[in-house]
Design a protein around this motif. Structure first.
Motif, PDB file in Angstrom:
ATOM      1  N   ARG A  42     -13.185  20.858   0.274  1.00  0.00           N
ATOM      2  CA  ARG A  42     -13.667  21.503  -0.938  1.00  0.00           C
ATOM      3  C   ARG A  42     -13.655  20.630  -2.192  1.00  0.00           C
ATOM      4  NH1 ARG A  42     -16.786  24.578   0.588  1.00  0.00           N
ATOM      5  NH2 ARG A  42     -16.686  26.845   0.575  1.00  0.00           N
ATOM      6  N   CYS A  47     -11.382  26.886  -8.014  1.00  0.00           N
ATOM      7  CA  CYS A  47     -11.530  27.055  -6.567  1.00  0.00           C
ATOM      8  C   CYS A  47     -10.267  27.722  -6.034  1.00  0.00           C
ATOM      9  CB  CYS A  47     -11.738  25.682  -5.926  1.00  0.00           C
ATOM     10  SG  CYS A  47     -12.154  25.754  -4.178  1.00  0.00           S
ATOM     11  N   LEU A 104     -11.937  22.113 -14.121  1.00  0.00           N
ATOM     12  CA  LEU A 104     -12.154  22.178 -12.675  1.00  0.00           C
ATOM     13  C   LEU A 104     -10.790  22.080 -12.013  1.00  0.00           C
ATOM     14  CD1 LEU A 104     -15.076  19.619 -12.095  1.00  0.00           C
ATOM     15  CD2 LEU A 104     -15.286  22.087 -12.358  1.00  0.00           C
ATOM     16  N   TYR A 142     -15.290  30.068  -5.170  1.00  0.00           N
ATOM     17  CA  TYR A 142     -15.288  29.627  -6.554  1.00  0.00           C
ATOM     18  C   TYR A 142     -15.129  30.814  -7.502  1.00  0.00           C
ATOM     19  CZ  TYR A 142     -16.888  25.168  -4.737  1.00  0.00           C
ATOM     20  OH  TYR A 142     -16.980  23.993  -4.051  1.00  0.00           O
ATOM     21  N   HIS A 190     -16.541  20.558  -5.085  1.00  0.00           N
ATOM     22  CA  HIS A 190     -16.209  21.131  -6.395  1.00  0.00           C
ATOM     23  C   HIS A 190     -16.459  20.109  -7.505  1.00  0.00           C
ATOM     24  CE1 HIS A 190     -13.027  23.635  -8.830  1.00  0.00           C
ATOM     25  NE2 HIS A 190     -14.245  23.736  -9.330  1.00  0.00           N
TER      26      HIS A 190
END
Length: 517
Positions: free
Chosen positions: A480, A457, A334, A349, A484
């Motif tokens: 965000r 992202c 991530l 994304y 996320h």
């Protein structure tokens, strides 16, 4: 050398035994390992106290072996738990206290699939004295330089020649043993290779291997760690049965988290959970380690570990090289990326289904001609998690999440290269995003048979003049990062709910694969 206690000596010298019960085989492994560590610890203490030892002190890793004369085996839906064909298969083992449940499962599968006894004995691979130290045992200040040199003559030290990654890389060539017979490996890693990585994990992450969980999230930004810490502490204070903290999660799914662990082995127990003796041994370090790790702990080790790997493919390779020995169920990247398409917006994304590997750190271990396939189980969980957390469907979901190829590079300033050659290559590869770590993490997952996935992202669009400005960046991060992270947590929940056996896909197994998962 003083004679070791008879119980240790008897155990160390005991001949191999054969077992048709997995628990009995594990108990035998544990007994031999504990005896070896006990011998090393006792003799080391004598040496530190100034006693002159006249003989070399050696202890050996226990091993487990299996011999079969047939290709026949029980039908199994799993991609592991059986050997490829007739022959003898063996691996050295370490830390049964840490790997007990894992080893018990591997033993049970071998017994069920082949109906032959497991042989347990002491291998020819010595245990380095460094790997016998207890967690809080330090000897550096106890020995003079001369005594430290003498240590080399009396005890075994780590041997890099005994712990390369040839088995995982598919380059291992077994040598003929007694009677010219070839012994094949049972596992990807030997006992000494595992011990080496366990010690490296402490150094790089600031936490002991005992706290690592079987689902691992990697990130390249501290913002994600800050949110993970905040959520971890909120969860430790939350009443059981309360509404989920992890947006999109299932009510009650978070009740199984019992502790949150931070660097320095600082343990926070959930309200109402019983404290354990080790909880009081931790202390926050004066400075964070290179790649700090944080752990949401479950009793079954199916919790979540999150590691800030920082920037660059070298860090990504280093940490996954070592976490792989823990045999996690999955790891997921991530992080932030550069969007390469005009249709992307900041905050969109990217779900990776392919990788351009220009990171180069794995070129010697995993040739570039090896494809890194998407794993359906992880891909579907990530896509469903995005839908659950954003509450978007179909065309709206596709508007904020694009599936495609992610390129990774070892040049953080690739935009400055002349004649726009990177841009041309990225266009030819159909890449939709660029970062420095994702391809490395996925490729090492493929290499070590650990299921992997990537959800990034978009934080800037350098090809289109959209770079991070201070005000924009701060607003973007606030808006965000939390969402996320919650998507990543939800994806883990889905993977756990769908069953871990489905995760260890045959896509990750080679022609003649080792039996251990």
């Amino acid at each position: 050398m003083p004679t070791p206690p008879s119980s240790l000596a008897d155990t160390i010298a005991a001949p191999p035994r054969h077992h048709r019960d997995a628990a009995a085989a594990l108990a035998d492994v544990r007994s031999r390992y504990d005896a070896g560590i006990g011998l090393l610890s006792e003799q080391l203490q004598r040496f530190i106290a100034g006693e002159e030892l006249t003989q070399r002190v050696r202890a050996f890793y226990p091993y487990v072996a299996l011999r079969t004369d047939t290709v026949a085996r029980a039908e199994t839906p799993l991609a592991y738990g059986f050997v490829a064909g007739p022959g003898r298969y063996e691996t050295s083992l370490t830390r049964p206290d840490l790997f007990g449940d894992y080893l018990l499962n591997q033993f049970e599968l071998l017994l069920r699939n082949h109906s032959v006894a497991l042989e347990v004995g002491c291998s020819a691979q010595p245990i380095p004295v460094h790997f016998s130290f207890a967690e809080h045992h330090h000897i550096e200040g106890s020995l003079s330089p001369a005594r430290r040199l003498l240590l080399r003559d009396l005890f075994d030290l780590p041997d890099l020649g005994a712990m390369d990654d040839g088995i995982a890389n598919g380059t291992y060539e077994p040598l003929p043993g007694e009677g010219g017979r070839v012994t094949q490996p049972l596992a990807l890693f030997t006992g000494q290779r595992i011990d080496y990585s366990l010690h490296r994990l402490r150094h790089y992450t600031g936490t002991t291997p005992e706290h690592f969980q079987n689902f691992v999230l990697f990130t390249n930004y501290q913002f994600y760690i800050d949110e993970f810490i905040k959520l971890g502490h909120e969860l430790m204070k939350a009443d059981r049965g309360a509404a989920p903290l992890f947006e999109g999660g299932t009510r009650g799914a978070e009740d199984s988290y019992v502790a949150f662990v931070e660097p320095g082995n600082v343990v926070t127990r959930r309200t109402g959970c019983t404290l354990e003796p080790g909880d009081f041994l931790g202390a926050a370090p004066p400075r964070l380690p290179q790649m700090p790790a944080y752990h949401l702990v479950r009793h079954d080790r199916a919790g979540i570990t999150m590691v800030n790997i920082g920037v660059g493919p070298s860090n990504a390779k280093t940490i996954t090289d070592h976490i792989a020995v823990l045999r996690p169920h999955a790891w997921i990247m991530l992080g932030h990326c550069a969007g390469l398409r005009t249709t992307q917006q900041l905050g969109d994304y990217v779900l990776a289904h392919g990788y351009v590997r220009e990171d180069h750190v794995l070129d010697e271990d995993l040739p570039l001609w090896v494809p890194i396939p998407p794993l359906a189980e992880v891909q579907l969980a990530l896509e469903e998690a995005v839908a659950d957390v954003t509450q978007l469907e179909r065309s709206e979901l596709k508007r904020v999440m694009r599936t495609g190829t992610v390129a990774s590079t070892d040049n953080r300033n690739w935009e400055l290269l002349p004649q726009r050659t990177p841009e041309r290559r990225f266009s030819q590869s159909r890449a939709i995003a660029l970062d420095m770590e994702s391809a490395t993490i996925a490729a090492n997952g493929f290499r070590f048979r650990v299921p992997y996935g990537t959800l990034l992202c978009v934080s800037d669009k350098p090809l289109h003049g959209e770079i991070k400005l201070p005000g924009m960046a701060n607003h973007f991060y606030r808006e965000r990062v939390n969402q996320h992270l919650r998507i990543g947590l939800r994806a883990v929940e889905l993977l756990r709910r769908n069953g871990i056996d489905q995760l260890h896909s045959r896509k990750l197994r080679s022609f003649s694969e080792v039996a251990f998962q």
